[in-house]
Motif scaffolding. Structure first.
Motif, PDB file in Angstrom:
ATOM      1  N   ARG A 147       0.739  -1.059   0.070  1.00 56.41           N
ATOM      2  CA  ARG A 147       0.034   0.279  -0.184  1.00 56.41           C
ATOM      3  C   ARG A 147       0.990   1.315   0.004  1.00 56.41           C
ATOM      4  N   GLY A 148       0.756   2.137  -0.909  1.00 56.78           N
ATOM      5  CA  GLY A 148       1.286   3.380  -1.000  1.00 56.78           C
ATOM      6  C   GLY A 148       2.791   3.089  -1.208  1.00 56.78           C
ATOM      7  N   MET A 149       3.291   1.998  -2.010  1.00 56.46           N
ATOM      8  CA  MET A 149       4.590   1.550  -2.234  1.00 56.46           C
ATOM      9  C   MET A 149       5.391   2.595  -3.179  1.00 56.46           C
ATOM     10  N   LEU A 150       4.447   3.321  -3.906  1.00 55.37           N
ATOM     11  CA  LEU A 150       5.026   4.401  -4.941  1.00 55.37           C
ATOM     12  C   LEU A 150       4.386   5.662  -4.527  1.00 55.37           C
ATOM     13  N   SER A 151       5.033   6.331  -3.804  1.00 53.99           N
ATOM     14  CA  SER A 151       4.669   7.769  -3.353  1.00 53.99           C
ATOM     15  C   SER A 151       5.723   8.796  -3.838  1.00 53.99           C
ATOM     16  N   SER A 152       5.568   9.988  -3.310  1.00 54.56           N
ATOM     17  CA  SER A 152       6.320  11.173  -4.036  1.00 54.56           C
ATOM     18  C   SER A 152       7.761  10.866  -4.083  1.00 54.56           C
ATOM     19  N   SER A 153       8.207  10.238  -2.835  1.00 53.43           N
ATOM     20  CA  SER A 153       9.702  10.079  -2.807  1.00 53.43           C
ATOM     21  C   SER A 153      10.263   8.935  -4.013  1.00 53.43           C
ATOM     22  N   GLU A 154       9.483   7.836  -4.252  1.00 49.52           N
ATOM     23  CA  GLU A 154       9.605   6.956  -5.363  1.00 49.52           C
ATOM     24  C   GLU A 154       9.504   7.524  -6.727  1.00 49.52           C
ATOM     25  N   LEU A 155       8.250   8.331  -6.947  1.00 47.54           N
ATOM     26  CA  LEU A 155       8.142   9.070  -8.291  1.00 47.54           C
ATOM     27  C   LEU A 155       9.273   9.954  -8.330  1.00 47.54           C
ATOM     28  N   ASP A 156       9.781  10.641  -7.650  1.00 41.17           N
ATOM     29  CA  ASP A 156      10.896  11.463  -7.900  1.00 41.17           C
ATOM     30  C   ASP A 156      11.980  10.836  -8.254  1.00 41.17           C
ATOM     31  N   THR A 157      12.443   9.820  -7.912  1.00 39.09           N
ATOM     32  CA  THR A 157      13.525   8.974  -8.604  1.00 39.09           C
ATOM     33  C   THR A 157      13.555   8.530  -9.973  1.00 39.09           C
ATOM     34  N   MET A 158      12.407   8.460 -10.469  1.00 42.56           N
ATOM     35  CA  MET A 158      11.993   7.997 -12.019  1.00 42.56           C
ATOM     36  C   MET A 158      12.648   9.186 -12.804  1.00 42.56           C
ATOM     37  N   LYS A 159      13.029   8.718 -13.972  1.00 43.03           N
ATOM     38  CA  LYS A 159      13.347   9.696 -15.025  1.00 43.03           C
ATOM     39  C   LYS A 159      12.211  10.569 -15.340  1.00 43.03           C
ATOM     40  N   ARG A 160      12.531  11.910 -15.515  1.00 41.99           N
ATOM     41  CA  ARG A 160      11.574  12.675 -15.779  1.00 41.99           C
ATOM     42  C   ARG A 160      10.843  12.432 -17.046  1.00 41.99           C
ATOM     43  N   GLY A 161       9.313  12.569 -17.043  1.00 38.01           N
ATOM     44  CA  GLY A 161       8.772  11.970 -18.447  1.00 38.01           C
ATOM     45  C   GLY A 161       8.519  10.593 -18.342  1.00 38.01           C
ATOM     46  N   ALA A 162       8.889   9.986 -17.323  1.00 34.42           N
ATOM     47  CA  ALA A 162       8.438   8.385 -17.469  1.00 34.42           C
ATOM     48  C   ALA A 162       6.901   8.324 -17.247  1.00 34.42           C
ATOM     49  N   ARG A 163       6.484   7.104 -17.560  1.00 35.84           N
ATOM     50  CA  ARG A 163       4.887   6.858 -17.635  1.00 35.84           C
ATOM     51  C   ARG A 163       4.652   5.595 -16.639  1.00 35.84           C
TER      52      ARG A 163
END
Ligand SMILES: NC(=O)C1=CN([C@@H]2O[C@H](COP(=O)(O)OP(=O)(O)OC[C@H]3O[C@@H](n4cnc5c(N)ncnc54)[C@H](O)[C@@H]3O)[C@@H](O)[C@H]2O)C=CC1
Ligand SMILES: O=C(O)C(=O)COP(=O)(O)O
Length: 588
Positions: A218-234
């Motif tokens: 639950r909530g495994m992908l939160s803002s701290s995880e999303l921020d580590t992705m390449k900008r513009g990922a889907r």
């Protein structure tokens, strides 16, 4: 079909959601199926007491309140994979089996994921709406290709693996994070398995989630995880709403950190338009479907037939193939175990009724039970049904039968709650048994190793760790076997016998002297109690020494099958009779 009393005798199944008729038709041959859509939680609680089985998909919340309100519910069948809408621990506690269809819709879910992947990459929903609105916006709707891009798969289980294989077919590089996935399976699918989500996220152009909804996801992908992705990922989520935090995803879409989202599942379904999920759906770079992952004709046929077959199995007293909260046992083994299930339950019930009392209840002093299997029965790979039968037998004589349903689902929990320890043993000794299998129950105190002497004094020190010289008062022994699928009791403590544990029995412990049978018969006759059968059990097992002492040889048990319950005053009269040491009555 109505029973003569006007009541409906057929088990009843409630189906509050849309299920394919293919499975329901199977049920209708022998069961009554009520399809009632759109029930509120309160309405469900109100009607659930009437049902033996409940069939659901993802919309019905099978809460602890619903399960507690049920009176005869044996099974909750989830026509799909995820059981996060069912309170499985509550069902387990109540002995209600939860089944699902672990693979009936996985192809559909994987194909839907790929459909969303391509739709998102090529702006298909937006383009479709635009052209239907009479526009022709070729330059606004330029997409991206997936070939050569990296797809990250979180959860390389059944759905994740199919998605990974299809993505490989589309020419994508596939990287996966799943702490429990097999490296060999990943390698065979040309998927690179990485150690952690953190290692995966910075690499991917597209990310797809295929884990169950668990406390840990639950909530495994939160803002701290999303921020580590390449900008513009889907991002794609065809697993469960809330594994990707909806607030964080909306913010990442708004900031441009995430270029697109394709979402099939939401924290609340259907989402309210003004909720975060509602805003996510409305976002121009989010494409959304209303939990359609499993919605294909084929998948719905599969899951419906799969769970309906299991409902039939459970209501027939068999074990289902995909229970979420019960062990999987091979059908052939289960069939072999069936007569022994009956035997062991009777042995447990006989123990509680004959050897315990309200002041010395089950588990009070002798709280450890050795359940020893010899012969063919010792070859079974799972004896879990026998364990459950013992707990049921031991506890049901002292429980409220209405509300207390001990079975393979909750036996361990019940044993724990009652302080009962069971030590199952399979004798590997070359057996010289008179029967193909023998089951022996030894009740003892936890500290005491059992002493189990056979007639002929072949103390089984090897398998039982027996210690000679222990007093019989410190342990009790009941043994039994099956013949022609019927259970027989062959031993009660020192006494060897052979009787069918069924109906009301009087067990008289007396001195083995002439006239006893007539004496007992006349007392019972006077009280209008008919004797159906009688078995005299001589003392042939030594209680504490290698040879049977003389004072023990002149005692016997007299087991009488009687046609009615025998009152306390009759038992007292029997005990007052000369040579009768004690009397108990049991109903098996
Ligand atoms: N949208 C829809 O209509 C459908 C959605 N689903 C959802 O998809 C989920 C997955 O289905 P299956 O693949 O059949 O289940 P599965 O049990 O075969 O695979 C789940 C995988 O997730 C992995 N996993 C668990 N915790 C993890 C973590 N913290 N990090 C990474 N991996 C983790 C497990 O090791 C397992 O390999 C279901 O639980 C269900 O919620 C399934 C079918 C249809
Ligand atoms: O099987 C699953 O886990 C699903 O999410 C499918 O849900 P559904 O049966 O379509 O409501």
């Amino acid at each position: 079909m109505a029973a003569p009393n006007g009541h409906n005798a057929r088990p009843r199944v409630l189906c509050p959601e849309k299920l394919s008729q293919d499975g329901l038709a199977l049920l209708r041959q022998t069961l009554d199926v009520d399809e009632k859509k759109g029930l509120t939680p309160e309405q469900l609680i109100e009607i659930i007491p009437d049902y033996d089985a409940l069939l659901v998909r993802s919309e019905t919340k099978v809460s602890a309140d619903v399960l507690h309100a049920a009176r005869k519910l044996k099974v909750v069948a989830r026509a799909g994979v995820g059981v996060d809408n069912v309170d499985v621990p509550a069902a387990t506690r109540l002995g209600i089996v939860v089944v699902n269809s672990p693979s009936g819709n996985i192809q559909a879910a994987a194909e839907h994921t790929i459909a969303l992947l391509m739709s998102m990459a090529r702006n298909v929903p937006d383009a479709c709406a635009s052209v239907k609105a009479g526009k022709w916006e070729r330059s606004r709707l330029v997409g991206v290709e997936v070939k050569g891009k990296t797809l990250g798969v979180v959860g390389l289980g059944k759905v994740g693996l199919i998605v990974a294989r299809m993505a490989r077919g589309l020419g994508m590089n596939v990287v996966a994070a799943d702490p429990y996935a097999s490296a060999a399976v990943a390698a065979a699918a040309n998927v690179t398995l990485v150690d952690s989500l953190a290692a995966l996220l910075p690499q991917v152009d597209f990310l797809t989630i295929h884990t169950p909804m668990l406390a840990s996801t639950r909530g495994m992908l939160s803002s701290s995880e999303l921020d580590t992705m390449k900008r513009g990922a889907r991002i794609l989520n065809v697993a469960r709403g809330g594994i990707v935090d909806e607030v964080a995803l909306l913010a990442a879409l708004e900031s441009g950190q995430i270029a697109g989202a394709a979402i099939d599942v939401f924290t609340t379904e259907p989402p309210a338009p003004d909720s975060v999920a509602g805003k996510l759906i409305a976002h121009p770079r989010c494409i959304a479907t209303p939990h359609l992952g499993a919605s294909t004709v084929e998948a719905q046929e599969n899951v419906s037939i799969d769970v309906c077959e299991q409902v039939l199995q459970i209501l027939a007293g068999d074990l289902p193939r995909s229970a979420v909260n019960a062990p999987i046992i091979l059908p052939a083994e289960y069939k072999t175990l069936q007569p022994f299930v009956k035997l062991v339950e009777k042995m447990g019930s006989l123990y509680t009724q004959h050897f315990t009392s309200p002041t010395q209840p089950v588990g009070h002093n002798l709280n450890t039970f050795d359940l020893v299997y010899e012969g063919e029965i010792a070859q079974m790979s799972s004896t879990k049904p026998l364990f459950a039968a013992l707990i049921k037998g031991l506890t049901s004589p002292i429980s409220d039968a209405e509300g207390f349903n001990v079975n393979i689902v909750n036996a361990e929990m019940v044993a724990k709650e009652r302080g009962i320890f069971v030590n199952e043993q399979k004798s590997r000794d070359p057996t010289t048994l008179a029967y193909s299998s023998l089951v022996t129950l030894v009740a003892r105190s936890p500290s005491r190793a059992p002493s189990l002497n056979r007639a002929g004094n072949d103390a089984r020190t090897a398998t039982m760790g027996a210690t000679e010289g222990q007093a019989s008062s410190k342990q009790h022994i009941i043994a039994g076997y099956c013949s022609d699928n019927s259970p027989f009791i062959s031993r009660v403590d020192r006494f060897s016998t052979s009787f069918v544990p069924d109906g009301t029995l009087l067990i008289c412990h007396n001195y083995d002297s002439p006239g006893k049978i007539g004496l007992v018969g006349s007392i019972l006759g006077k009280e209008g109690v008919n004797i159906n059968f009688m078995s005299v059990a001589p003392a042939t097992f030594a209680s504490s020494a290698k040879t049977l002492p003389a004072e023990e040889t002149n005692e016997a048990l007299m087991i009488l099958g009687v046609d009615k319950e025998v009152g306390e005053h009759v038992k007292q009269e029997l005990v007052n009779a000369k040579g009768v040491l004690n009397v108990s009555s049991v109903t098996l």
